[in-house]
Design an enzyme around this catalytic site. Structure first.
Site: not given
Ligand SMILES: [Zn+2]
Length: 340
Positions: A11, A170, A186, A247
């Site tokens: 499927r 990022c 939670c 990054c």
């Molecule tokens: Zn970044």
């Protein structure tokens, strides 16, 4: 692919977006799930059924009765035996699909074991409950060029965001620093099982594209869902910040073990979390913890009894946790009741 595979995954193979080529890529793929709570257990079950060939599940906690409301892989017997979640998940996944490879690792993901546990992954899925681990995942994933998918759910609200290093923003492009102070968790704000499975599904939609060899189909966007009041909002993620420490400048401070608040044993059955840069409003924390156990607080400290643990929390963020000598459990309790 064998004839049995063709039948089992038919499927999915008939679905034009995946096809036989996509299924073959999925069977060869390696995914690591960090955290096996509400998000992670749903991710693991879905990927196992889809035929994701190699799954690693990292979790530092034990199954408790209060997990069963939302952590789809676990059963009453797991909670009765207080099995490690990683071990219970490995057994259950093997029963769901014996033709894939699964390993459960009972561990706290840290800077020192990140390379060993995450290094071979084609994809990392966030199923954690704390920002400390998410920033570590982000640093590691960007440093190695491994895609990862952020996901979080609390109360009736959750969000997800894919990170494809070099292509999309990022975590630190969007949120340069982890949130400070006391965060809803939670344990303190509750959580609906359906928001967790919904967020995990958004993560999995992108995960399937990446694992089937079509990361180009992943759109850089942030999905926010509020399932009680109603409303799903998807916004384009901001572009990559050329000045992003992770990054852009490729600095990875979370990969240095010294970055974490150190944890030391103190006494025979107690652990101290030496967090000192996280000022905590003890009055606000008292209000959150009171429904969960006995709380006594003054201006110098807050004591929270939640058998078998007793936590003493100080205004600078430091905490002493009695009832365990396991640093991973202590960090986990800190994340649950104070937030991280
Ligand atoms: Zn970044």
């Amino acid at each position: 692919m064998t004839g049995a595979d063709r039948e089992r995954y038919s499927r999915q193979i008939f679905f034009a977006g995946i096809g036989e080529k996509g299924q073959e890529a999925l069977l060869r793929s390696r995914t690591v799930m960090v955290g096996c709570g509400a998000l992670g257990s749903f991710q693991a079950a879905a990927l196992a059924r889809a035929g994701a060939g190699d799954l690693t599940i990292i979790d530092r906690n034990y199954v408790e009765p209060s997990n069963l409301q939302r952590q789809w892989l676990f059963e009453e017997a797991d909670a009765c035996q207080a099995l490690p979640k990683a071990a219970a998940a490995e057994r259950r996944i093997a029963a769901i699909n014996s033709s894939i490879h699964v390993r459960g690792i009972v561990a706290d993901l840290t800077a020192s074991n990140a390379s060993e546990l995450l290094g071979d992954a084609d994809l990392i899925l966030d199923g954690t409950d704390n920002f400390e681990t998410r920033y570590l995942i982000n640093d590691f994933a960007v440093s190695r060029g491994i895609p990862w998918i952020y996901g979080a759910a609390v109360g009736s609200y959750g969000l997800s965001m894919p990170v494809l290093p070099g292509r999309t923003a990022c975590l630190r492009c969007v949120y340069p620093n982890p949130p400070g102070g006391v965060q809803p968790t939670c344990e303190t704000a509750g959580v609906l099982n359906v928001i967790a499975s919904l967020i995990a599904s958004y993560q999995l939609g992108d995960a399937l594209k990446i694992l089937c060899g079509r990361p180009d189909l992943v759109r850089p966007r942030i999905t926010r869902v509020e399932i009680w009041e109603g409303g799903t909002r998807q916004t384009e993620a901001p572009p990559r910040d050329p000045d992003c420490p992770t990054c852009g400048r490729r600095e990875f401070p979370y990969l240095e073990e010294s970055r974490r608040a150190p944890v030391t044993l103190c006494g025979r059955n107690a652990v101290q979390v030496h967090e000192r840069e996280r000022p905590i409003d003890l009055t606000a924390l008292k209000g959150r913890l009171e429904p969960l156990g006995e709380v006594r607080a003054n201006e110098f400290a807050l004591r929270f009894l939640n058998a078998p643990y007793e936590m003493t929390i100080f205004p600078d963020g430091r905490a002493i946790i009695k009832g365990t000598s396991d640093p991973g459990i202590a960090r986990s309790l800190y994340a649950r009741y104070i937030g991280q």
